[in-house]
Design a protein around this motif. Structure first.
Motif, PDB file in Angstrom:
ATOM      1  N   HIS A  42       0.616  -1.154  -0.110  1.00  0.00           N
ATOM      2  CA  HIS A  42       0.324  -0.377  -0.175  1.00  0.00           C
ATOM      3  C   HIS A  42       0.936   1.114  -0.242  1.00  0.00           C
ATOM      4  O   HIS A  42       0.284   2.548  -0.334  1.00  0.00           O
ATOM      5  CB  HIS A  42      -0.829   0.051   1.279  1.00  0.00           C
ATOM      6  N   ARG A  45       1.951   1.912  -3.259  1.00  0.00           N
ATOM      7  CA  ARG A  45       1.485   2.413  -4.301  1.00  0.00           C
ATOM      8  C   ARG A  45       1.581   3.880  -4.173  1.00  0.00           C
ATOM      9  O   ARG A  45       1.020   4.541  -5.297  1.00  0.00           O
ATOM     10  CB  ARG A  45       0.034   2.159  -3.804  1.00  0.00           C
ATOM     11  N   PRO A  86     -12.570  -0.757   2.714  1.00  0.00           N
ATOM     12  CA  PRO A  86     -11.258  -1.334   3.324  1.00  0.00           C
ATOM     13  C   PRO A  86     -10.387  -2.546   3.375  1.00  0.00           C
ATOM     14  O   PRO A  86      -9.548  -2.307   2.930  1.00  0.00           O
ATOM     15  CB  PRO A  86     -11.356  -1.371   4.582  1.00  0.00           C
ATOM     16  N   ARG A  88     -10.866  -4.030  -0.165  1.00  0.00           N
ATOM     17  CA  ARG A  88     -10.518  -3.853  -1.245  1.00  0.00           C
ATOM     18  C   ARG A  88      -8.845  -2.939  -1.355  1.00  0.00           C
ATOM     19  O   ARG A  88      -7.891  -3.366  -1.992  1.00  0.00           O
ATOM     20  CB  ARG A  88     -11.656  -2.770  -1.922  1.00  0.00           C
ATOM     21  N   ILE A  89      -8.723  -2.190  -0.525  1.00  0.00           N
ATOM     22  CA  ILE A  89      -7.361  -0.978   0.214  1.00  0.00           C
ATOM     23  C   ILE A  89      -6.528  -3.147  -0.006  1.00  0.00           C
ATOM     24  O   ILE A  89      -5.179  -2.259  -0.256  1.00  0.00           O
ATOM     25  CB  ILE A  89      -7.537  -0.118   1.445  1.00  0.00           C
ATOM     26  N   ARG A  90      -6.617  -3.288   1.159  1.00  0.00           N
ATOM     27  CA  ARG A  90      -6.052  -4.545   1.608  1.00  0.00           C
ATOM     28  C   ARG A  90      -5.627  -5.523   1.212  1.00  0.00           C
ATOM     29  O   ARG A  90      -4.730  -5.825   0.442  1.00  0.00           O
ATOM     30  CB  ARG A  90      -6.635  -4.987   3.208  1.00  0.00           C
ATOM     31  N   GLU A 147      -0.041  10.018   1.745  1.00  0.00           N
ATOM     32  CA  GLU A 147       0.175   8.625   1.567  1.00  0.00           C
ATOM     33  C   GLU A 147       1.604   8.675   2.585  1.00  0.00           C
ATOM     34  O   GLU A 147       1.043   7.486   3.056  1.00  0.00           O
ATOM     35  CB  GLU A 147      -0.491   8.228   0.068  1.00  0.00           C
TER      36      GLU A 147
END
Length: 208
Positions: A42, A45, A86, A88-90, A147
């Protein structure tokens, strides 16, 4: 903005090369339901997505927004860990990390090297499609800088390592963005009291 983004990506690269990262790759991270591997993916990204977005034609139409409006556009009731976004982010973080720590940092360094050549040739007001929004390039980079800085801390804590320092420029940009978000969410007076008058501060103030 460009130098702050690239310099912070270089700091992230050093953390991604930590031997401790490889040792703890499959362990839980400091973030609930995130493994260290997924958190590292993450974090990476933040650089990968800039290159992906710049490879697309600038979106036609749509009013560009700034970084604060971008982050707040997803505002709403606090997400539960198993909600679709959340989760999908993981999942996507794990997908980025699927090749293992060595491959991840090699791809990360290759992407940031290409961006170091590409970004200085682009106007900062160039429109960039960022998921469902349109942002000028400088504001797009600011969202990814936030981020990087936030998840640098998350990953360092996960590795029980000191959180790496970033440049004064990067710190100022991120803190200003987070403060503006907190003001929109909570109002000027609660933020001012939290920062300057702890005896009158009440509820915790957070940007996210």
């Amino acid at each position: 903005m460009i130098s702050a983004f690239l310099d912070t990506a270089e700091v992230a690269s050093r953390l991604l090369r930590s031997p401790v990262l490889a040792e703890r790759w499959e362990q839980p991270s400091a973030l609930a339901e995130f493994r260290v591997s997924g958190l590292a993916g993450h974090l990476a990204r933040a650089v990968f997505n800039v290159e992906r977005w710049l490879a697309e034609l600038p979106p036609a139409g749509g009013t560009p927004i700034d970084a604060v409006a971008y982050f707040l556009s997803g505002a709403g009731p606090a997400s539960q860990l198993e909600d679709a976004v959340p989760r999908r982010i993981r999942e996507v973080g794990e997908q980025e990390a699927a090749g293992g720590p060595a491959t991840l940092v090699e791809e990360f360094d290759a992407a940031r090297a290409r961006l170091a050549v590409q970004l200085p040739t682009m106007p900062l007001d160039r429109p960039v499609g960022v998921f469902a929004q349109v942002l000028p390039l400088d504001q797009c980079l600011l969202t990814r800088l936030v981020e990087l800085v936030v998840h640098l801390d998350d990953l360092a804590v996960s590795l029980e390592a000191p959180t790496p320092s970033v440049s004064v420029e990067a710190t100022d940009l991120v803190i200003a963005c987070l403060t503006r978000m907190a003001v929109v969410r909570h109002g000027v007076l609660p933020v001012m009291r939290t920062l300057a008058r702890r005896e009158r501060a009440t509820d915790p103030i957070a940007a996210f």
